[in-house]
Design an enzyme around this catalytic site. Sequence first.
Site, PDB file in Angstrom:
ATOM      1  N   ARG A   1       0.840  -1.207   0.000  1.00  0.00           N
ATOM      2  CA  ARG A   1       0.000   0.000   0.000  1.00  0.00           C
ATOM      3  C   ARG A   1       0.871   1.253   0.000  1.00  0.00           C
ATOM      4  O   ARG A   1       0.415   2.336  -0.285  1.00  0.00           O
ATOM      5  CB  ARG A   1      -0.909  -0.019   1.226  1.00  0.00           C
ATOM      6  CG  ARG A   1      -2.105  -0.933   1.006  1.00  0.00           C
ATOM      7  CD  ARG A   1      -3.087  -0.810   2.121  1.00  0.00           C
ATOM      8  NE  ARG A   1      -2.446  -1.147   3.391  1.00  0.00           N
ATOM      9  CZ  ARG A   1      -3.035  -1.002   4.575  1.00  0.00           C
ATOM     10  NH1 ARG A   1      -4.249  -0.509   4.657  1.00  0.00           N
ATOM     11  NH2 ARG A   1      -2.411  -1.339   5.694  1.00  0.00           N
TER      12      ARG A   1
ATOM     13  N   LYS B   1      -3.835 -17.876   9.601  1.00  0.00           N
ATOM     14  CA  LYS B   1      -4.481 -17.549  10.854  1.00  0.00           C
ATOM     15  C   LYS B   1      -3.986 -16.190  11.376  1.00  0.00           C
ATOM     16  O   LYS B   1      -2.909 -15.784  10.965  1.00  0.00           O
ATOM     17  CB  LYS B   1      -4.220 -18.639  11.869  1.00  0.00           C
ATOM     18  CG  LYS B   1      -2.784 -18.657  12.436  1.00  0.00           C
ATOM     19  CD  LYS B   1      -2.804 -19.290  13.788  1.00  0.00           C
ATOM     20  CE  LYS B   1      -2.049 -18.505  14.765  1.00  0.00           C
ATOM     21  NZ  LYS B   1      -0.662 -18.709  14.952  1.00  0.00           N
TER      22      LYS B   1
ATOM     23  N   HIS C   1       0.888 -23.843   9.521  1.00  0.00           N
ATOM     24  CA  HIS C   1       2.241 -24.215   9.071  1.00  0.00           C
ATOM     25  C   HIS C   1       2.748 -25.484   9.756  1.00  0.00           C
ATOM     26  O   HIS C   1       3.669 -26.127   9.265  1.00  0.00           O
ATOM     27  CB  HIS C   1       3.221 -23.040   9.197  1.00  0.00           C
ATOM     28  CG  HIS C   1       3.748 -22.799  10.581  1.00  0.00           C
ATOM     29  ND1 HIS C   1       3.045 -22.103  11.522  1.00  0.00           N
ATOM     30  CD2 HIS C   1       4.904 -23.168  11.178  1.00  0.00           C
ATOM     31  CE1 HIS C   1       3.752 -22.045  12.639  1.00  0.00           C
ATOM     32  NE2 HIS C   1       4.893 -22.694  12.465  1.00  0.00           N
TER      33      HIS C   1
ATOM     34  N   LYS D   1       5.364 -29.146   8.390  1.00  0.00           N
ATOM     35  CA  LYS D   1       6.637 -29.598   8.970  1.00  0.00           C
ATOM     36  C   LYS D   1       6.874 -31.065   8.614  1.00  0.00           C
ATOM     37  O   LYS D   1       5.954 -31.880   8.733  1.00  0.00           O
ATOM     38  CB  LYS D   1       6.619 -29.437  10.499  1.00  0.00           C
ATOM     39  CG  LYS D   1       6.639 -27.985  10.965  1.00  0.00           C
ATOM     40  CD  LYS D   1       6.649 -27.900  12.473  1.00  0.00           C
ATOM     41  CE  LYS D   1       6.449 -26.486  12.955  1.00  0.00           C
ATOM     42  NZ  LYS D   1       7.658 -25.760  13.284  1.00  0.00           N
TER      43      LYS D   1
ATOM     44  N   GLU E   1       7.819 -22.991  24.069  1.00  0.00           N
ATOM     45  CA  GLU E   1       8.655 -22.011  23.356  1.00  0.00           C
ATOM     46  C   GLU E   1       9.441 -21.185  24.358  1.00  0.00           C
ATOM     47  O   GLU E   1       8.897 -20.812  25.399  1.00  0.00           O
ATOM     48  CB  GLU E   1       7.772 -21.051  22.560  1.00  0.00           C
ATOM     49  CG  GLU E   1       6.973 -21.705  21.467  1.00  0.00           C
ATOM     50  CD  GLU E   1       6.241 -20.647  20.665  1.00  0.00           C
ATOM     51  OE1 GLU E   1       6.825 -20.163  19.685  1.00  0.00           O
ATOM     52  OE2 GLU E   1       5.115 -20.298  21.037  1.00  0.00           O
TER      53      GLU E   1
ATOM     54  N   ASP F   1      -3.795 -18.729  19.852  1.00  0.00           N
ATOM     55  CA  ASP F   1      -2.595 -18.640  19.015  1.00  0.00           C
ATOM     56  C   ASP F   1      -2.036 -20.036  18.697  1.00  0.00           C
ATOM     57  O   ASP F   1      -1.531 -20.260  17.600  1.00  0.00           O
ATOM     58  CB  ASP F   1      -1.528 -17.812  19.759  1.00  0.00           C
ATOM     59  CG  ASP F   1      -0.286 -17.559  18.922  1.00  0.00           C
ATOM     60  OD1 ASP F   1      -0.448 -17.130  17.770  1.00  0.00           O
ATOM     61  OD2 ASP F   1       0.839 -17.796  19.407  1.00  0.00           O
TER      62      ASP F   1
ATOM     63  N   HIS G   1      -2.514 -25.254  15.851  1.00  0.00           N
ATOM     64  CA  HIS G   1      -1.401 -26.206  15.769  1.00  0.00           C
ATOM     65  C   HIS G   1      -1.602 -27.450  16.652  1.00  0.00           C
ATOM     66  O   HIS G   1      -1.436 -28.572  16.201  1.00  0.00           O
ATOM     67  CB  HIS G   1      -0.083 -25.547  16.160  1.00  0.00           C
ATOM     68  CG  HIS G   1       0.202 -24.275  15.405  1.00  0.00           C
ATOM     69  ND1 HIS G   1      -0.146 -24.106  14.086  1.00  0.00           N
ATOM     70  CD2 HIS G   1       0.794 -23.117  15.781  1.00  0.00           C
ATOM     71  CE1 HIS G   1       0.243 -22.898  13.694  1.00  0.00           C
ATOM     72  NE2 HIS G   1       0.803 -22.286  14.710  1.00  0.00           N
TER      73      HIS G   1
ATOM     74  N   LYS H   1       4.698 -19.764  26.335  1.00  0.00           N
ATOM     75  CA  LYS H   1       5.806 -18.909  25.891  1.00  0.00           C
ATOM     76  C   LYS H   1       6.739 -18.704  27.077  1.00  0.00           C
ATOM     77  O   LYS H   1       6.334 -18.843  28.222  1.00  0.00           O
ATOM     78  CB  LYS H   1       5.262 -17.551  25.457  1.00  0.00           C
ATOM     79  CG  LYS H   1       4.401 -17.649  24.213  1.00  0.00           C
ATOM     80  CD  LYS H   1       4.899 -16.729  23.130  1.00  0.00           C
ATOM     81  CE  LYS H   1       4.049 -16.799  21.895  1.00  0.00           C
ATOM     82  NZ  LYS H   1       4.758 -17.408  20.761  1.00  0.00           N
TER      83      LYS H   1
HETATM   84  C1  BG6 Z   1       2.725 -19.286  15.248  1.00  0.00           C
HETATM   85  C2  BG6 Z   1       2.325 -18.531  16.482  1.00  0.00           C
HETATM   86  O1  BG6 Z   1       1.591 -19.741  14.551  1.00  0.00           O
HETATM   87  O2  BG6 Z   1       3.531 -20.402  15.614  1.00  0.00           O
HETATM   88  C3  BG6 Z   1       3.550 -18.075  17.239  1.00  0.00           C
HETATM   89  O3  BG6 Z   1       1.534 -17.414  16.117  1.00  0.00           O
HETATM   90  C4  BG6 Z   1       4.469 -19.242  17.534  1.00  0.00           C
HETATM   91  O4  BG6 Z   1       3.205 -17.408  18.444  1.00  0.00           O
HETATM   92  C5  BG6 Z   1       4.735 -20.050  16.269  1.00  0.00           C
HETATM   93  O5  BG6 Z   1       5.675 -18.731  18.059  1.00  0.00           O
HETATM   94  C6  BG6 Z   1       5.477 -21.326  16.584  1.00  0.00           C
HETATM   95  O6  BG6 Z   1       5.868 -21.933  15.387  1.00  0.00           O
HETATM   96  P1  BG6 Z   1       7.190 -22.826  15.309  1.00  0.00           P
HETATM   97  O7  BG6 Z   1       7.195 -23.317  13.913  1.00  0.00           O
HETATM   98  O8  BG6 Z   1       8.329 -21.923  15.656  1.00  0.00           O
HETATM   99  O9  BG6 Z   1       6.992 -23.904  16.325  1.00  0.00           O
END
Ligand code: BG6
Length: 494
Positions: free
Chosen positions: A54, A153, A183, A187, A221, A240, A245, A344
């Site tokens: 944009r 997402k 995603h 993997k 994480e 999230d 996931h 986290k």
């Molecule tokens: C994302 C989340 O979808 O996945 C993040 O929004 C998270 O908060 C991430 O850190 C983790 O992905 P990966 O591939 O690093 O395990």
Amino acid sequence: MPKAKKYTEKFKNFNLIIFGGTGDLAYRKIYPAIYQRFIDGQLTCNYNIIAITRKENHQDIFNKEMESFLSQNVKESNISKNEISLFMKNVHLIRAKEASAEGYKDLKSFLAKFKAYQNIFYFSTPSSAFGPISKALKVSRLVNSESKVVIEKPLGHNLESSISINDDIIETFSESQIYRIDHYLGKETVQNLMVLRFANNLFERAWDSEHIDSIQITVAESLGVEKRAGYYDQSGALLDMVQNHLLQLLCLVAMEPPMALKATEVRNEKLKVLRSLRPFTKDSIRTESIKGQYTRGNIEGQKVNSYLEDIEKYESKTETFVAIKTYVDNWRWKNVPFYLRTGKRMKKRYSEIVINFKQVKHNIFPSKEKMNNNKLIIRLQPEERIELIQMTKIPGPGGYRYKPIALKLDYVDSFEERFPGAYERLIIDVIRGNQTLFMSQDELVAAWTWIETITSNWKNTNTKNVLYEAGSWGPGDGVLMKDESWVTKTWKKK
Ligand code: BG6
């Protein structure tokens, strides 16, 4: 530079149009993934990558930024100035000030000049923009039956908003044209779950409540909320990570063998699992869920801020840790608890699935040592590894003494090739038109329906966050992360 491989599959020509083309996701994930496929020699057809922005479009600045992001996000040995400049020949920056026919004038004339078999629209923008962009594409007559749309997402913040986003998109694209990315499904180790389960008779025979005591799915994480405070504070760990996931991992572990590896078959089996998840009630939410938020702490010797400091607020009810005990109420999984947990600012980054098998039915050994149960540990990251914990005789005289020993399969040792990143696989599947690794709208609705039984009951019972120190294993000295006897017995009594 590694040599390009010989790919025999010929893709149909495509234009990949990325909305939010100068955004963080595009720079960190999308372009590096495409570049990697380009380096590997898989993009054998004619194609264009079109970054929509944009802002004022300065191709020179864009090229420089791209070079810097590619260097940061692609393996060093796969980066060369020469290859980057070859890659950039197919990457174009186009300005679209707003989502309207007028705004898409330049895009339209580009696409008229570079006609391809398929136009793939990638919405790498906040989901509030999905509706307006879809509409403007339709009005501009840029979508036909071969077009596809890729969306990321968060697809809404609850069931209602997620349906409304879908309703907007579906005015322009049909379900078979929509690719909803999770995603985790891209993997390698996650895809290997399918092979592990359905290409090995050994495991499948024992994959049920007769033989399995409990299943744990953990994604820990060490990262905090990084630069996404605004988004994260609206979502929290449940939306999230769990809503997408962790539920997708649960589906792959719990689903019935699909009839074939086709999208409809796999998605239908996953859908059945999601629909069988036991809804939470006012009672079970108290005993079978915990949410937490991190305070200041230490990670690998570095001081780190509290969540509130990270998001620069005095107060927030958002959870950065969640642990849930749930059940898949169907024939196969009757009364087998599934523990889902994610947080986290944990001590370390690791994701794994642990299948805890039941004890042997009768112990014939006189030894006083504890007879452990078998465990199948599927480590997804950072290392990719499978371990089977089994009881083994300790050599030597003195009767039968035993101890648990791990049979290990280290992925990296077994395969020389580089593991392609999740986005590489997923983007290629979009180009191919294979929806197997993408979520269907029905799955999304089922996931949201179950998640809402958690959010609404947390609200009704006024469930509060339990604080945990950054760099720890979460609330209750980490008991939730290591012990399958878990909440009711250990934690809730504190
Ligand atoms: C994302 C989340 O979808 O996945 C993040 O929004 C998270 O908060 C991430 O850190 C983790 O992905 P990966 O591939 O690093 O395990």
